[in-house]
Design a protein around this motif. Sequence first.
Motif, short mmCIF file in Angstrom:
data_model
loop_
_atom_site.label_atom_id
_atom_site.label_comp_id
_atom_site.label_asym_id
_atom_site.label_seq_id
_atom_site.Cartn_x
_atom_site.Cartn_y
_atom_site.Cartn_z
N ASP A 138 0.81 -1.22 0.00
CA ASP A 138 0.00 0.00 0.00
C ASP A 138 0.85 1.27 0.00
N ASN A 139 2.15 1.12 -0.32
CA ASN A 139 3.11 2.22 -0.40
C ASN A 139 3.44 2.84 0.95
N ASN A 140 3.08 2.16 2.05
CA ASN A 140 3.65 2.49 3.34
C ASN A 140 4.96 1.73 3.47
N ILE A 141 5.52 1.65 4.68
CA ILE A 141 6.87 1.11 4.85
C ILE A 141 6.89 0.07 5.96
N TRP A 142 7.49 -1.07 5.65
CA TRP A 142 7.76 -2.08 6.67
C TRP A 142 9.17 -1.87 7.21
N ILE A 143 9.32 -1.93 8.54
CA ILE A 143 10.65 -1.87 9.15
C ILE A 143 10.74 -2.98 10.19
N TYR A 144 11.96 -3.40 10.48
CA TYR A 144 12.17 -4.31 11.59
C TYR A 144 12.89 -3.55 12.70
N ASP A 145 12.23 -3.42 13.84
CA ASP A 145 12.77 -2.73 15.00
C ASP A 145 13.59 -3.74 15.81
N GLU A 146 14.92 -3.67 15.66
CA GLU A 146 15.79 -4.63 16.33
C GLU A 146 15.76 -4.48 17.85
N VAL A 147 15.64 -3.24 18.33
CA VAL A 147 15.68 -3.00 19.77
C VAL A 147 14.51 -3.71 20.46
N ASN A 148 13.33 -3.61 19.86
CA ASN A 148 12.13 -4.20 20.46
C ASN A 148 11.72 -5.52 19.81
N SER A 149 12.49 -5.97 18.82
CA SER A 149 12.25 -7.24 18.14
C SER A 149 10.83 -7.31 17.57
N ARG A 150 10.43 -6.26 16.85
CA ARG A 150 9.08 -6.19 16.30
C ARG A 150 9.11 -5.81 14.81
N LEU A 151 8.24 -6.43 14.05
CA LEU A 151 7.95 -5.98 12.69
C LEU A 151 6.92 -4.85 12.79
N LYS A 152 7.19 -3.73 12.10
CA LYS A 152 6.30 -2.59 12.17
C LYS A 152 5.99 -2.05 10.78
N LYS A 153 4.78 -1.55 10.63
CA LYS A 153 4.44 -0.80 9.42
C LYS A 153 4.22 0.65 9.81
N ILE A 154 4.87 1.54 9.08
CA ILE A 154 4.76 2.96 9.38
C ILE A 154 4.36 3.72 8.12
N THR A 155 3.87 4.94 8.31
CA THR A 155 3.55 5.80 7.19
C THR A 155 4.80 6.57 6.77
N THR A 156 4.68 7.29 5.69
CA THR A 156 5.79 8.14 5.25
C THR A 156 5.95 9.37 6.13
N SER A 157 5.07 9.52 7.11
CA SER A 157 5.19 10.60 8.11
C SER A 157 5.70 10.07 9.44
N ASN A 158 6.20 8.84 9.45
CA ASN A 158 6.76 8.20 10.64
C ASN A 158 5.72 7.76 11.66
#
Length: 284
Positions: A138-158
């Motif tokens: 959907d043109n948002n962004i997937w990131i992997y947060d290593e500190v919290n060990s979580r997969l996250k989806k964020i918007t282009t506005s963070n």
Amino acid sequence: MKQGKLLTPKIFFLLLIFLACKTSLPLQSQIEPSIEADHFIKADVKNFYYDKLNQLYILTQRNEIIKYGNLNNQSFRFSDYDLGEPNLVDVSNPLKILVYYPDFQTIIFLDNTLSPIQRIILNNIDYQDIRSIALANDNNIWIYDEVNSRLKKITTSNDLILDSDPLHLLLDKEIFINEIIERNNEVYLKDPINGLLIFDNYANYKKSVGIEGIKHFQILNNELYYQKNDRSYYKYIPLDFKEEAISYLPKFEKSIKTILSEKYFIVGKKEGIYFYDFTSLKGK
């Protein structure tokens, strides 16, 4: 004093053969397959990518991205030397290419002419030192947060849209993610030791493919293919929970990366990109 026996010519000859064979064995594994490529593009290659429109993108040793609209001509170029080295060029959407510079936690989106259309700095305090990232469907962004060990989806506005449960608690093991892709409403995370972790597009964990040593993986025609660290290629058979070796694909020991497309087996080396037609490979 008793003198040792002299080697007879026959024994000496056999010894020479033995030594020659012994010293040549390690060299055999380093010899590249002598297969003529159907196409070759000369370039100073650090990495390369191939999109669903059969367009090639080369990341050069100088951290410049070069797009080839066909197999012969360069179409467009992009570089931002102030940001250092990109660790990802996500071309899953050829109209919105994601380039990520981890040292500055900066994403640059490019259009199909490699012109910048948006710049994002991951400055949210809840996710820092992000190394693995991907463009969502959907043109948002997937990131992997290593500190919290979580997969996250964020918007282009963070802004945070979705996040998974902590993976180290969910799987009861340490997780190291170095690649993410989303295909067919599933999100794949690659761990070099634990294999692939598969999530739905709401960041819910579904299952794992516990295959160690995956160097690169891709989804082609809804099927999972991957290359292991020894350069051998496999197809995963989900119904049988097993892998099937693709024996007709040669192993190029000096390759940086290889990619399967609808028509070609694409091999990237430091000196350029080689294209091998599937039909000719299967017939060998």
